[in-house]
Design a protein around this motif. Structure first.
Motif, PDB file in Angstrom:
ATOM      1  N   THR A  87      46.391  40.110  27.007  1.00 39.51           N
ATOM      2  CA  THR A  87      47.312  39.669  26.531  1.00 39.51           C
ATOM      3  C   THR A  87      47.613  39.475  27.780  1.00 39.51           C
ATOM      4  O   THR A  87      47.086  40.125  29.167  1.00 39.51           O
ATOM      5  CB  THR A  87      48.364  40.110  26.422  1.00 39.51           C
ATOM      6  OG1 THR A  87      48.787  38.660  26.604  1.00 39.51           O
ATOM      7  CG2 THR A  87      49.432  41.731  27.775  1.00 39.51           C
ATOM      8  N   VAL A 134      47.461  44.514  29.487  1.00 39.72           N
ATOM      9  CA  VAL A 134      46.063  44.685  30.086  1.00 39.72           C
ATOM     10  C   VAL A 134      45.659  43.166  30.479  1.00 39.72           C
ATOM     11  O   VAL A 134      45.274  42.688  29.111  1.00 39.72           O
ATOM     12  CB  VAL A 134      45.566  45.495  30.532  1.00 39.72           C
ATOM     13  CG1 VAL A 134      45.257  46.729  30.835  1.00 39.72           C
ATOM     14  CG2 VAL A 134      45.235  46.161  29.051  1.00 39.72           C
ATOM     15  N   LEU A 136      42.336  40.616  31.745  1.00 35.56           N
ATOM     16  CA  LEU A 136      40.825  40.627  31.900  1.00 35.56           C
ATOM     17  C   LEU A 136      41.147  40.013  33.194  1.00 35.56           C
ATOM     18  O   LEU A 136      40.313  39.737  34.630  1.00 35.56           O
ATOM     19  CB  LEU A 136      39.530  40.010  30.980  1.00 35.56           C
ATOM     20  CG  LEU A 136      39.113  40.887  29.693  1.00 35.56           C
ATOM     21  CD1 LEU A 136      38.019  40.344  29.395  1.00 35.56           C
ATOM     22  CD2 LEU A 136      38.365  42.277  30.595  1.00 35.56           C
ATOM     23  N   GLY A 137      41.736  39.060  33.672  1.00 32.39           N
ATOM     24  CA  GLY A 137      41.957  37.537  34.579  1.00 32.39           C
ATOM     25  C   GLY A 137      43.151  36.667  33.990  1.00 32.39           C
ATOM     26  O   GLY A 137      42.874  36.652  32.970  1.00 32.39           O
ATOM     27  N   TYR A 139      42.571  33.956  32.630  1.00 30.33           N
ATOM     28  CA  TYR A 139      42.272  33.085  31.871  1.00 30.33           C
ATOM     29  C   TYR A 139      42.481  33.025  30.872  1.00 30.33           C
ATOM     30  O   TYR A 139      42.813  34.041  30.551  1.00 30.33           O
ATOM     31  CB  TYR A 139      40.350  32.224  32.323  1.00 30.33           C
ATOM     32  CG  TYR A 139      39.508  33.849  32.713  1.00 30.33           C
ATOM     33  CD1 TYR A 139      40.064  34.492  33.374  1.00 30.33           C
ATOM     34  CD2 TYR A 139      39.354  34.807  31.389  1.00 30.33           C
ATOM     35  CE1 TYR A 139      38.834  35.980  33.390  1.00 30.33           C
ATOM     36  CE2 TYR A 139      38.674  35.552  31.315  1.00 30.33           C
ATOM     37  CZ  TYR A 139      38.618  36.144  32.373  1.00 30.33           C
ATOM     38  OH  TYR A 139      38.037  37.294  32.959  1.00 30.33           O
ATOM     39  N   LEU A 141      41.185  33.760  26.745  1.00 27.48           N
ATOM     40  CA  LEU A 141      40.428  34.178  25.670  1.00 27.48           C
ATOM     41  C   LEU A 141      41.057  33.848  24.065  1.00 27.48           C
ATOM     42  O   LEU A 141      42.467  33.371  24.363  1.00 27.48           O
ATOM     43  CB  LEU A 141      39.825  35.216  26.351  1.00 27.48           C
ATOM     44  CG  LEU A 141      38.944  36.032  27.067  1.00 27.48           C
ATOM     45  CD1 LEU A 141      39.388  37.288  27.182  1.00 27.48           C
ATOM     46  CD2 LEU A 141      38.069  35.022  27.506  1.00 27.48           C
TER      47      LEU A 141
HETATM   48 CL1  6GU Z   1      43.084  40.547  27.578  1.00 26.66          CL
HETATM   49  N1  6GU Z   1      43.258  37.961  26.341  1.00 26.66           N
HETATM   50  C1  6GU Z   1      43.243  37.034  25.741  1.00 26.66           C
HETATM   51  N2  6GU Z   1      43.419  36.357  24.644  1.00 26.66           N
HETATM   52  N3  6GU Z   1      43.121  36.202  27.194  1.00 26.66           N
HETATM   53  C2  6GU Z   1      42.938  36.785  27.581  1.00 26.66           C
HETATM   54  C3  6GU Z   1      42.597  37.875  28.463  1.00 26.66           C
HETATM   55  C4  6GU Z   1      43.100  38.659  26.918  1.00 26.66           C
HETATM   56  N4  6GU Z   1      42.773  38.551  29.832  1.00 26.66           N
HETATM   57  C5  6GU Z   1      42.152  36.947  30.123  1.00 26.66           C
HETATM   58  N5  6GU Z   1      42.374  35.866  29.404  1.00 26.66           N
END
Ligand code: 6GU
Length: 228
Positions: A87, A134, A136-137, A139, A141
């Motif tokens: 997330t 957790v 990714l950064g 922004y 997704l």
């Molecule tokens: Cl882990 N999930 C989503 N939905 N968006 C993200 C992310 C994760 N990490 C960066 N953006």
């Protein structure tokens, strides 16, 4: 290591069939199982979401299908898995996370979509799993699947035996807190550009010192935040 992934788009995870991770699965090093969240619904439309209490845009994922999916997985194991929830509101995932998680026996990834999962699910899950949110950064997704793919690759390649030559895990970006040094291969002269002379010298001490210097320069230039 066992890894379970829960998603409404199980096909997204088909990338785990190929390359290094796919080989590790056929070699029996990684036991990866993908579950369709909709298999844990019982209405005609296989509903996984609903409108948010308090109003607002978007939909919220219902907690019950998630709890049933986790209970289904828990029936097959006797340990307490780690539940990773990708997330953008989680802690930013790093090589340190990957190294720590590669020591675990069992990870579950709960790949949410829409505006997220009903908060009560997380409270319930802490009773049966070690829960970590957790990211990714910084922004956004559309869902957790791409993030789970990235994290599973980062963790999976650190599981002993998955990467053929373990030396290649030592000298790579982030393994020592610095970016990787520049690399070159044949030919030594290419379109007028020459490989740095020192790399052809055969002096391993000098080469190691030069590479470390390059790591420091690159990190200072591209990622000064890593040095402070
Ligand atoms: Cl882990 N999930 C989503 N939905 N968006 C993200 C992310 C994760 N990490 C960066 N953006």
């Amino acid at each position: 290591m066992r890894i379970d992934i829960i998603s409404i788009f199980p096909e997204y995870l088909s990338a785990l069939d190929i390359s290094l991770i796919g080989k590790a699965r056929t070699d029996g090093l990684l036991d990866i199982r993908v579950h369709d969240l909709r298999d844990f619904t019982f209405d005609r439309h296989r509903t996984v979401d609903d409108t948010p209490y308090g109003g607002g845009a978007g939909m919220v994922m219902k907690p019950e299908p998630w709890a049933l999916a986790i209970e289904h997985i828990l029936e097959e194991v006797d340990s307490r898995p780690r539940l990773l929830v990708p997330t953008p509101s989680g802690a930013v995932f790093s090589q340190g996370h990957a190294q720590r998680l590669s020591q675990d026996d069992h990870l579950i990834f709960a790949c949410g979509r829409y505006e997220g999962i009903d908060e009560r699910f997380f409270e319930w899950a802490t009773n049966v799993c070690d829960v970590e949110l957790v990211s990714l950064g910084d922004y956004v997704l559309n869902g957790g699947e791409v993030a789970a793919l990235a994290m599973i690759e980062a963790v999976g390649r650190l599981v002993p035996g998955v990467v053929g030559n373990p030396d290649s895990l030592v000298e790579e970006s982030h393994s020592d807190g610095l970016l990787e040094y520049p690399v070159y291969t044949k030919p030594s002269q290419w379109r007028g550009a020459q490989v740095p002379e020192i790399l052809l010298s055969g002096d391993h001490g000098k080469i190691a010192a030069w590479r470390h210097e390059q790591q420091l320069m690159r990190t200072q230039q591209r990622r000064p935040d890593l040095l402070s």
